[in-house]
Design an enzyme around this catalytic site. Structure first.
Site, PDB file in Angstrom:
ATOM      1  N   HIS A 130      34.619  23.057  31.222  1.00 36.39           N
ATOM      2  CA  HIS A 130      34.592  23.074  29.762  1.00 36.39           C
ATOM      3  C   HIS A 130      33.664  21.987  29.233  1.00 36.39           C
ATOM      4  O   HIS A 130      32.883  22.207  28.308  1.00 36.39           O
ATOM      5  CB  HIS A 130      36.001  22.855  29.204  1.00 36.39           C
ATOM      6  N   ARG A 135      32.524  31.239  31.446  1.00 35.68           N
ATOM      7  CA  ARG A 135      32.015  29.870  31.527  1.00 35.68           C
ATOM      8  C   ARG A 135      32.038  29.440  32.989  1.00 35.68           C
ATOM      9  O   ARG A 135      33.066  29.045  33.521  1.00 35.68           O
ATOM     10  CB  ARG A 135      32.882  28.954  30.658  1.00 35.68           C
ATOM     11  N   TYR A 145      42.861  25.004  37.024  1.00 42.06           N
ATOM     12  CA  TYR A 145      43.397  26.164  36.317  1.00 42.06           C
ATOM     13  C   TYR A 145      42.726  27.492  36.666  1.00 42.06           C
ATOM     14  O   TYR A 145      43.069  28.526  36.106  1.00 42.06           O
ATOM     15  CB  TYR A 145      43.334  25.941  34.794  1.00 42.06           C
TER      16      TYR A 145
END
Length: 394
Positions: free
Chosen positions: A283, A279, A292
């Site tokens: 998100h 990805r 992260y």
């Protein structure tokens, strides 16, 4: 499992370790568009190949523009599929148009491929009066009965057992159709995933479980989600066919889905495909991935862009040109922006439609609650400017 297998015995003590099973990744195309040595290219004609690529480009452009619209305050929420277009478009291209798709929330590419128009996308995103869901879902919860695409549900994994049940109906009907359910590797941690796979294997139904393993369940990396070798081995535990593919390789995804569909329809056997992708976007529009994961990691995966890989293959086939590519992007950007401007002007649905479609005739309690809501809006019109304005014109 045969009776002989069940009764087979050994007489020396030995446990089988989970890490003894390593499932390879099926690949066809290199990043430069050339095939790997020994790889067999799927039977893909020029018309279908260009349709696939154009759907991938439109999905990328739609995602770029709609995220920008969200940042401008014109849209409340959005989720991109950037970097995963080969998976989301490739599987759809391998299906019959009447096969059912039960997606998660990042498979807009499948809808683009099947012909969902920009107007249909925008109507849902803006929850206007032309939205098929009548404004009762948040953005990106698309659905289309005419395109055999089940309306998206926010809770993870709910569509997976539903797909098994729907496929069981297809088996009973004997219509030669199958169901494909798409989900992320994070959703595979839900109990619904395991219940669905077990039921599908026991009942022998024509369903394909397609896992988009994009490396993260929001901010949780795969290595913190499970200790085993991904999702593909889980299917073996339920006695079904399984394969792992390069999810950024459009020809690998297409070929794997073509064969998975044959197994599902002709043999009434469930299949699991694990598509390994990444990805590239956040998100959702509410997420900040810099907290992260590293820029270096993102750059590494950006170099494996599925659109670039397919474009290079098309150029090598002499089915496409750089000029055509530039023109395609220009046209899509213009069309998406024009459609956005038009559809955001449409009025919102009528308030009465909040209580339709559940009961044939809305019961008294729902009608009473609707009247209470109207009274509340009339009391505080400044908080509901669009709705209050429509109430005045009842």
């Amino acid at each position: 499992m045969t009776a002989d297998t069940k009764n087979r015995a050994i007489h020396s003590l030995r446990f089988i370790r989970g890490d003894e099973l390593q499932i390879p990744t099926y690949k066809v195309l290199k990043q430069d568009g050339t095939p790997y040595k020994g790889a067999k290219l799927p039977d893909l004609d020029k018309h279908t190949a260009l349709r696939i690529y154009k759907a991938m480009v439109r999905t990328r452009v739609l995602d770029e523009r709609m995220l920008a619209a969200q940042r401008q305050g014109r849209l409340s929420f959005y989720m991109q599929s950037t970097g995963e277009e080969a998976t989301t478009v490739g599987f759809a291209a391998a299906l019959d148009d009447e096969d059912m798709i039960m997606a998660q929330y990042r498979e807009q590419g499948a809808l683009v491929y099947r012909g969902f128009t920009l107007e249909e996308f925008m109507n849902q995103l803006f929850s206007n009066e032309r939205d098929y869901g009548k404004g009762r879902q948040m953005p990106i919860h698309y659905g289309s009965s005419k395109l055999h695409y089940m309306t998206i549900s926010s809770p993870l994994a709910t569509q997976i057992p539903q797909a098994t049940g729907y496929a069981y109906g297809q088996k009973l009907a004997g219509d030669g159709k199958c169901t494909v359910t798409v989900f992320g590797e994070g959703a595979a941690s839900e109990g619904d995933f395991h219940a669905a796979l077990n039921m599908a294997s026991v009942l022998k139904v024509p369903v394909i479980f397609l896992c988009r393993n994009n490396g993260y369940a929001i901010s949780t990396p795969s290595n913190e989600q499970f200790a085993a070798d991904g999702i593909a081995p889980r299917a073996l535990g339920y006695g079904m066919h399984t394969i792992r593919v390069d999810g950024n390789d459009i020809l690998a995804v297409y070929a794997a889905t073509v064969e998975a569909r044959r197994i599902a329809v002709e043999e009434n056997e469930p299949v699991l495909i694990e598509a390994m992708s990444y990805r590239l976007a956040a998100h959702s529009s509410s997420d900040d991935p810099s907290g992260y994961r590293s820029k270096k990691e993102e750059e590494n995966w950006a170099s494996k862009d599925p659109l670039s890989r397919m474009k290079q293959w098309l150029l090598l086939q002499e089915w496409w040109s750089e000029d055509e590519d530039k023109q395609l992007y220009d046209i899509d950007r213009r069309d998406v922006l024009a459609t956005l401007k038009e559809c955001e002007k449409h009025p919102i649905p009528k308030l009465e439609e909040m209580i339709t479609d559940v009961y044939d005739v809305p019961p008294p309690l729902l009608k009473e609650q609707l009247e209470q809501l109207k009274e509340h809006i009339r009391k505080y019109p400044e908080a509901y400017p669009k709705t209050a304005g429509r109430l005045d014109n009842e």
